[in-house]
Design a protein around this motif. Sequence first.
Motif, short mmCIF file in Angstrom:
data_model
loop_
_atom_site.label_atom_id
_atom_site.label_comp_id
_atom_site.label_asym_id
_atom_site.label_seq_id
_atom_site.Cartn_x
_atom_site.Cartn_y
_atom_site.Cartn_z
N MET A 1 3.07 -11.01 -3.89
CA MET A 1 3.54 -9.54 -5.44
C MET A 1 2.79 -10.87 -6.57
N GLY B 102 7.81 3.73 -7.26
CA GLY B 102 7.14 3.50 -6.14
C GLY B 102 5.87 4.07 -5.93
N ALA B 103 5.03 4.94 -5.94
CA ALA B 103 4.14 6.02 -5.32
C ALA B 103 3.10 4.52 -5.68
N LEU B 105 3.12 1.45 -7.08
CA LEU B 105 2.78 1.09 -6.51
C LEU B 105 2.70 0.81 -5.27
N THR B 106 2.02 1.71 -4.43
CA THR B 106 1.10 1.30 -3.07
C THR B 106 0.14 1.43 -3.22
N THR B 107 -0.22 1.82 -4.78
CA THR B 107 -1.87 1.61 -4.58
C THR B 107 -2.20 1.17 -5.23
N ARG B 109 -2.57 -2.22 -4.84
CA ARG B 109 -3.23 -3.26 -3.60
C ARG B 109 -3.97 -2.90 -3.81
N SER B 110 -4.81 -1.88 -4.08
CA SER B 110 -5.34 -1.69 -2.90
C SER B 110 -6.74 -1.18 -4.31
#
Lengths: 120, 180
Positions: A1, B102-103, B105-107, B109-110
């Motif tokens: 993070m 939340g939805a 934030l999951t993207t 990293r990619s």
Amino acid sequence: MIDLLATHYNYLMFVALVGLGLYGVTASSNLVKKIIGLNIFQVGIFLFIVTSGYIDGGSPPVVHGHGAETYVSPLPHVLILTAIVVGVSLTAVALALVVRIYEAYGTLDEDTIREVRLND
Amino acid sequence: MTAITAELTVVLTFALLTAVAATFLRDVLNAIIAFAAFSFGIAVAWLLLAAPDVALTEAAVGAGITTVFFLVTIAKTVRPGGERLFEPIAWRSVAVVAVLVGALLTTVRSLPAVGAMNSPVATSRITEYYLGNAYDQTGVENAVTAVLAAYRGFDTLGEATVVIAAGLAVLLVLRQEAYV
């Protein structure tokens, strides 16, 4: 993070601004504050698109007469220029509607307007 | 591995804090002032992201004209009074926002790192075409102007149409038919 904060800070800010904008649109019962929320949401998306074309150390895309070798992509900038102008047009129409709603109901509070409409 | 400059971090954090203020301040005039500060912060961020054209437009339109529109609106309507400085937190909205954040934030990293040389937009054929040919084909040094006015000229014509339509809509909604 923590490493995400260092490398993806703009994208995290995009998520935060979009979340704040959605909160402003849904939580506030004042119509003017809803429109402010809509504008914050919109700027969050602008941040995502402009960041996607950015290159570390890149120059603005003025391509003649400068010695710099790397330029940032001009296309996201063009799209966002258009989107800013369209956004302010939509804001103007929305605020005009707000003024008319105030003339008709004497309030800008969403809950009060709903009560007035139920009683009619 | 690229790192984001300290200036950009500071400016974006300032913009986020002013956006939080604009969202949670109860008095609408305070919220509008916070929103104007937010627009200025974002305009500086565009400058740091090497987008001076967007920065100028944001400062003139976002911080300037939009703020005037908001101020005219509250001059013609009301400012909700009250003794509280901030709005209470609406937990139902927090739940909705949490789902969206939340939805998204999951993207994150990619996505490619900010400023990466090999990001899809930076290496796109369209980007290379515009940067390589804009000056020769249009004679305009600023590639943003060349794309806006030449390559995507019809897009800009459509934008002008939207502005005209919005102006007419404002006049009609406010019953100023004498000007239409």
